[in-house]
Design an enzyme around this catalytic site. Structure first.
Site, PDB file in Angstrom:
ATOM      1  N   LYS A  73       0.772  -1.188  -0.095  1.00  0.00           N
ATOM      2  CA  LYS A  73       0.075   0.081   0.026  1.00  0.00           C
ATOM      3  C   LYS A  73       0.912   1.240  -0.023  1.00  0.00           C
ATOM      4  O   LYS A  73       0.894   2.352  -1.014  1.00  0.00           O
ATOM      5  CB  LYS A  73      -0.939   0.100   1.412  1.00  0.00           C
ATOM      6  CG  LYS A  73      -1.844  -0.822   1.420  1.00  0.00           C
ATOM      7  CD  LYS A  73      -2.798  -0.629   2.298  1.00  0.00           C
ATOM      8  CE  LYS A  73      -2.165  -0.437   3.847  1.00  0.00           C
ATOM      9  NZ  LYS A  73      -1.740  -1.817   4.576  1.00  0.00           N
ATOM     10  N   ARG A 123      11.674  -1.709  10.739  1.00  0.00           N
ATOM     11  CA  ARG A 123      10.470  -1.278  11.569  1.00  0.00           C
ATOM     12  C   ARG A 123      10.394  -2.158  12.927  1.00  0.00           C
ATOM     13  O   ARG A 123      10.418  -3.214  12.495  1.00  0.00           O
ATOM     14  CB  ARG A 123       9.296  -1.263  10.916  1.00  0.00           C
ATOM     15  CG  ARG A 123       8.908   0.263  10.525  1.00  0.00           C
ATOM     16  CD  ARG A 123       7.756   0.209   9.447  1.00  0.00           C
ATOM     17  NE  ARG A 123       6.489  -0.209  10.188  1.00  0.00           N
ATOM     18  CZ  ARG A 123       5.455  -0.332   9.558  1.00  0.00           C
ATOM     19  NH1 ARG A 123       5.028   0.496   8.514  1.00  0.00           N
ATOM     20  NH2 ARG A 123       4.246  -0.634  10.305  1.00  0.00           N
ATOM     21  N   ARG A 179      11.887  -6.175   4.676  1.00  0.00           N
ATOM     22  CA  ARG A 179      11.657  -4.774   4.496  1.00  0.00           C
ATOM     23  C   ARG A 179      12.466  -4.179   5.190  1.00  0.00           C
ATOM     24  O   ARG A 179      12.743  -4.333   6.744  1.00  0.00           O
ATOM     25  CB  ARG A 179      10.214  -4.263   4.997  1.00  0.00           C
ATOM     26  CG  ARG A 179       9.920  -2.921   4.871  1.00  0.00           C
ATOM     27  CD  ARG A 179       8.578  -2.434   4.648  1.00  0.00           C
ATOM     28  NE  ARG A 179       7.910  -2.742   5.853  1.00  0.00           N
ATOM     29  CZ  ARG A 179       6.524  -2.381   6.039  1.00  0.00           C
ATOM     30  NH1 ARG A 179       5.903  -1.900   5.032  1.00  0.00           N
ATOM     31  NH2 ARG A 179       5.933  -2.241   7.227  1.00  0.00           N
ATOM     32  N   ARG A 239      -0.488  -8.448  13.864  1.00  0.00           N
ATOM     33  CA  ARG A 239      -0.892  -7.315  12.743  1.00  0.00           C
ATOM     34  C   ARG A 239      -1.671  -8.145  11.837  1.00  0.00           C
ATOM     35  O   ARG A 239      -2.806  -7.520  11.255  1.00  0.00           O
ATOM     36  CB  ARG A 239       0.289  -6.576  12.193  1.00  0.00           C
ATOM     37  CG  ARG A 239       0.827  -5.916  12.927  1.00  0.00           C
ATOM     38  CD  ARG A 239       2.420  -5.186  12.378  1.00  0.00           C
ATOM     39  NE  ARG A 239       2.336  -4.262  11.443  1.00  0.00           N
ATOM     40  CZ  ARG A 239       3.298  -4.402  10.622  1.00  0.00           C
ATOM     41  NH1 ARG A 239       4.510  -5.084  10.711  1.00  0.00           N
ATOM     42  NH2 ARG A 239       3.325  -3.711   9.452  1.00  0.00           N
ATOM     43  N   ARG A 296      -9.333   1.610   9.231  1.00  0.00           N
ATOM     44  CA  ARG A 296      -9.127   0.172   9.487  1.00  0.00           C
ATOM     45  C   ARG A 296      -9.875  -0.567  10.307  1.00  0.00           C
ATOM     46  O   ARG A 296      -9.871  -1.846  10.642  1.00  0.00           O
ATOM     47  CB  ARG A 296      -7.734   0.219  10.335  1.00  0.00           C
ATOM     48  CG  ARG A 296      -6.471  -0.180   9.413  1.00  0.00           C
ATOM     49  CD  ARG A 296      -5.191   0.016  10.505  1.00  0.00           C
ATOM     50  NE  ARG A 296      -3.893  -0.768  10.274  1.00  0.00           N
ATOM     51  CZ  ARG A 296      -3.073  -0.228   9.682  1.00  0.00           C
ATOM     52  NH1 ARG A 296      -3.022   0.964   9.177  1.00  0.00           N
ATOM     53  NH2 ARG A 296      -1.918  -0.850   9.321  1.00  0.00           N
TER      54      ARG A 296
HETATM   55  P1  AMP Z   1       1.009   0.959   8.981  1.00  0.00           P
HETATM   56  O1  AMP Z   1       2.273   1.765   8.687  1.00  0.00           O
HETATM   57  O2  AMP Z   1       0.112   1.628   8.248  1.00  0.00           O
HETATM   58  O3  AMP Z   1       1.487  -0.258   8.967  1.00  0.00           O
HETATM   59  O4  AMP Z   1       0.717   1.188  10.676  1.00  0.00           O
HETATM   60  C1  AMP Z   1       1.551   0.863  11.720  1.00  0.00           C
HETATM   61  C2  AMP Z   1       0.855   0.772  12.961  1.00  0.00           C
HETATM   62  O5  AMP Z   1       0.069   1.986  13.163  1.00  0.00           O
HETATM   63  C3  AMP Z   1      -0.583  -0.153  12.980  1.00  0.00           C
HETATM   64  O6  AMP Z   1       0.006  -1.468  13.259  1.00  0.00           O
HETATM   65  C4  AMP Z   1      -1.332   0.452  14.232  1.00  0.00           C
HETATM   66  O7  AMP Z   1      -0.772   0.066  15.612  1.00  0.00           O
HETATM   67  C5  AMP Z   1      -1.082   1.846  13.866  1.00  0.00           C
HETATM   68  N1  AMP Z   1      -2.188   2.308  12.976  1.00  0.00           N
HETATM   69  C6  AMP Z   1      -1.750   2.867  11.770  1.00  0.00           C
HETATM   70  N2  AMP Z   1      -2.869   3.385  10.981  1.00  0.00           N
HETATM   71  C7  AMP Z   1      -4.175   2.983  12.062  1.00  0.00           C
HETATM   72  C8  AMP Z   1      -5.368   3.007  11.986  1.00  0.00           C
HETATM   73  N3  AMP Z   1      -6.055   3.675  11.018  1.00  0.00           N
HETATM   74  N4  AMP Z   1      -6.017   2.650  12.890  1.00  0.00           N
HETATM   75  C9  AMP Z   1      -5.505   2.159  13.820  1.00  0.00           C
HETATM   76  N5  AMP Z   1      -4.230   2.138  14.125  1.00  0.00           N
HETATM   77  C10 AMP Z   1      -3.513   2.586  13.085  1.00  0.00           C
END
Ligand code: AMP
Length: 214
Positions: A13, A158, A125, A169, A86
């Site tokens: 994404k 990360r 990654r 996740r 989400r």
């Molecule tokens: P990402 O970078 O999109 O993989 O997000 C990393 C982490 O940020 C996720 O595992 C959640 O803990 C938090 N996070 C990001 N976006 C959201 C969202 N829309 N709702 C809740 N938690 C989020």
């Protein structure tokens, strides 16, 4: 154009959204990036978010919706949401915010990638601490180990890209995020894209899907 990217962690994404934002001159809004930045800056939001993110859990809906409301109020261009919404509550909250602003969503792109591929991608990654460029140690390694090709910044993994957190996740994704595909399907804005192909091929499919007026 106002686009949402749905898809599991590691479905590509972020990388695809950044490229699409450049092509169509859109704002790329990643809630994950906003939250990671808040953690780096040690703000109260960051301190709260870290408790959830370290374990691969979702940050509470009201916190995330607050971020989105602020982002949309100050931005004037079209946008791509990457990693938001989400949950069903976030999707409904977004609808209310957009209604207040007199806006709607053009397309929701659902990037479909098999789980085995996702785990491989996330474990390999690496990201640049400076410019955010993404690498994959197997399929897209940097020219010099640990160093970003573009800006010379340091590459890092990360903290939530470890096997245990990745599994959580993915479980959270299946339980809370996957069901919102149906929410958008019923509104007639969902497009499915096979994200298991090469980067350029996937990008072409996404570009065509979002530009299609149907
Ligand atoms: P990402 O970078 O999109 O993989 O997000 C990393 C982490 O940020 C996720 O595992 C959640 O803990 C938090 N996070 C990001 N976006 C959201 C969202 N829309 N709702 C809740 N938690 C989020």
């Amino acid at each position: 154009m106002r686009v949402i990217f749905l898809g599991a962690p590691g479905s590509g994404k972020g990388t695809q959204a950044k490229r699409l934002a450049r092509k169509f001159d859109l704002d790329h809004i990643s809630t994950g990036d906003i939250l990671r930045n808040a953690i780096k800056e040690k703000t109260p939001l960051g301190m709260k978010a870290k408790l959830y993110m370290d374990d691969g859990e979702l940050v509470p809906d009201d916190v995330v919706l607050g971020i989105i409301k602020e982002e949309l109020t100050r931005r004037k261009k079209g946008f791509i949401f990457d990693g938001f919404p989400r949950t069903r509550a976030q999707a409904e909250g977004l609808e209310t915010i957009l209604r207040e602003l007199g806006l709607d969503i053009t397309k929701v792109v659902n990037l479909d990638v098999p789980d085995e591929m996702i785990v491989c991608r996330l474990e390999a990654r690496r990201l640049c601490r400076n410019c955010g460029q993404e690498y994959n140690l197997k399929t897209r390694p940097p020219k010099k180990e640990g160093i970003c090709d573009i800006c010379g910044g340091e590459l890092y993994r990360r903290p939530d890209d470890t096997a245990e957190v990745i599994n959580n996740r993915l479980a959270v994704y299946r339980q809370k995020t996957k069901p919102i595909e149906n929410y958008y399907r019923s509104k007639g804005v969902l497009v499915e894209v096979d994200g298991g192909r090469g980067f350029d091929e996937v990008f072409k499919a996404i570009s065509q899907a979002v530009a299609d007026p149907k």
